[in-house]
Design an enzyme around this catalytic site. Structure first.
Site, mmCIF file in Angstrom:
data_model
loop_
_atom_site.group_PDB
_atom_site.id
_atom_site.type_symbol
_atom_site.label_atom_id
_atom_site.label_comp_id
_atom_site.label_asym_id
_atom_site.label_seq_id
_atom_site.Cartn_x
_atom_site.Cartn_y
_atom_site.Cartn_z
ATOM 1 N N LYS A 151 9.190 -12.309 8.143
ATOM 2 C CA LYS A 151 8.279 -12.399 6.991
ATOM 3 C C LYS A 151 8.131 -13.850 6.565
ATOM 4 O O LYS A 151 9.115 -14.542 6.312
ATOM 5 C CB LYS A 151 8.781 -11.552 5.830
ATOM 6 C CG LYS A 151 7.789 -11.528 4.660
ATOM 7 C CD LYS A 151 8.109 -10.432 3.680
ATOM 8 C CE LYS A 151 7.131 -10.425 2.501
ATOM 9 N NZ LYS A 151 5.729 -10.205 2.936
ATOM 10 N N PHE B 220 0.799 -1.223 0.000
ATOM 11 C CA PHE B 220 0.000 0.000 0.000
ATOM 12 C C PHE B 220 0.831 1.272 0.000
ATOM 13 O O PHE B 220 0.282 2.367 -0.095
ATOM 14 C CB PHE B 220 -0.949 -0.002 1.203
ATOM 15 C CG PHE B 220 -2.157 -0.866 0.993
ATOM 16 C CD1 PHE B 220 -3.253 -0.399 0.292
ATOM 17 C CD2 PHE B 220 -2.176 -2.160 1.467
ATOM 18 C CE1 PHE B 220 -4.361 -1.198 0.079
ATOM 19 C CE2 PHE B 220 -3.281 -2.972 1.262
ATOM 20 C CZ PHE B 220 -4.383 -2.489 0.564
ATOM 21 N N HIS C 97 13.725 -8.672 3.047
ATOM 22 C CA HIS C 97 12.786 -8.366 4.119
ATOM 23 C C HIS C 97 13.313 -8.853 5.460
ATOM 24 O O HIS C 97 14.315 -9.560 5.534
ATOM 25 C CB HIS C 97 11.418 -9.006 3.841
ATOM 26 C CG HIS C 97 10.585 -8.223 2.871
ATOM 27 N ND1 HIS C 97 10.686 -8.397 1.512
ATOM 28 C CD2 HIS C 97 9.646 -7.257 3.071
ATOM 29 C CE1 HIS C 97 9.844 -7.567 0.911
ATOM 30 N NE2 HIS C 97 9.199 -6.868 1.839
#
Length: 236
Positions: free
Chosen positions: A135, A99, A131
């Site tokens: 994750k 997002f 990451h």
């Protein structure tokens, strides 16, 4: 805006903090173990849970007639099922692998670069993502979206993690301590390399984008993407 938070980990807590700063209220929040508040009061739900819980969370929200913004990755084999449920319920749904406004601008830049580079066969394209150690899915949903943008303009058939086949786009996934999210697209030739890179410095960019998407989705019907939210469909 009254928000339900489905998933209350690091991202959910960041969304809560920023939503309250923007004058919104959190009327419900849940984890896999517990929940508090009144789900039915929500005007919109923001879902950042786990791949195992996402489909149930999204289904529950759509069946309740509450618009839902989902940022959980690793469940997309059921995406069409959720789209059909949304249509059948005349609901409201946004899914995004990421997002962050910057990442979604990066998606559009990546798309344009892939189109530009398509005829220059000396350049071999690859994707790398890095990451944090917690994750769960690999490659990241963001890396997959980047790969899909490249494949639209490529003669490669598919992407694959640690690929060695000539007709497959290689994605490399790394897990390191306290990395918020880094994505690199490289075009390598014998004489030079062209690289595009996005590096997140905090989770706030993802959280702000999710709140922006929720503000966009409230009072709308249909299935949307971050391109709709950010007005990036000009050249589609």
């Amino acid at each position: 805006m009254k928000i339900a938070l489905l998933g209350y980990g690091k991202m959910g807590k960041t969304i809560e903090k920023l939503a309250l700063e923007k004058g919104h209220s959190i009327v419900f929040k849940s984890t896999s173990e517990s929940s508090e508040g009144n789900f039915d009061e929500a005007e919109v739900a923001i879902e950042f849970s786990s791949p195992e819980a996402a489909v149930e969370n999204i289904s529950r929200t759509l069946k309740a007639g509450i618009p839902v913004v989902s940022g959980t990755t690793g469940w997309l084999e059921k995406y069409d099922e959720m789209v059909n449920l949304c249509k059948n319920r005349n609901g409201s749904f946004i899914y995004a692998s990421n997002f962050s406004v910057g990442v979604n601008l990066f998606f559009s830049i990546n798309d344009y670069a892939a189109k530009l580079m398509a005829k220059w066969k000396d350049y071999k394209v690859s994707v790398e993502e890095i990451h944090h150690l917690q994750k769960k899915d690999a490659p990241s949903g963001t890396a997959i979206t980047i790969a899909e943008g490249i494949l639209k303009h490529s003669d490669k058939k598919d992407w694959k993690l640690d690929a060695s086949e000539e007709n497959t786009l290689n994605i490399t996934a790394k897990r390191e301590e306290d990395v918020k999210g880094t994505h690199i697209v490289s075009y390598d030739s014998p004489i030079d390399t062209i690289s595009l890179k996005h590096e997140a410095h905090s989770r706030e960019g993802f959280a702000l984008g999710a709140i922006l998407a929720a503000e966009f989705l409230k009072d709308k019907k249909g299935i949307f993407t971050m391109k709709d939210v950010l007005g990036l469909k000009i050249n589609d």
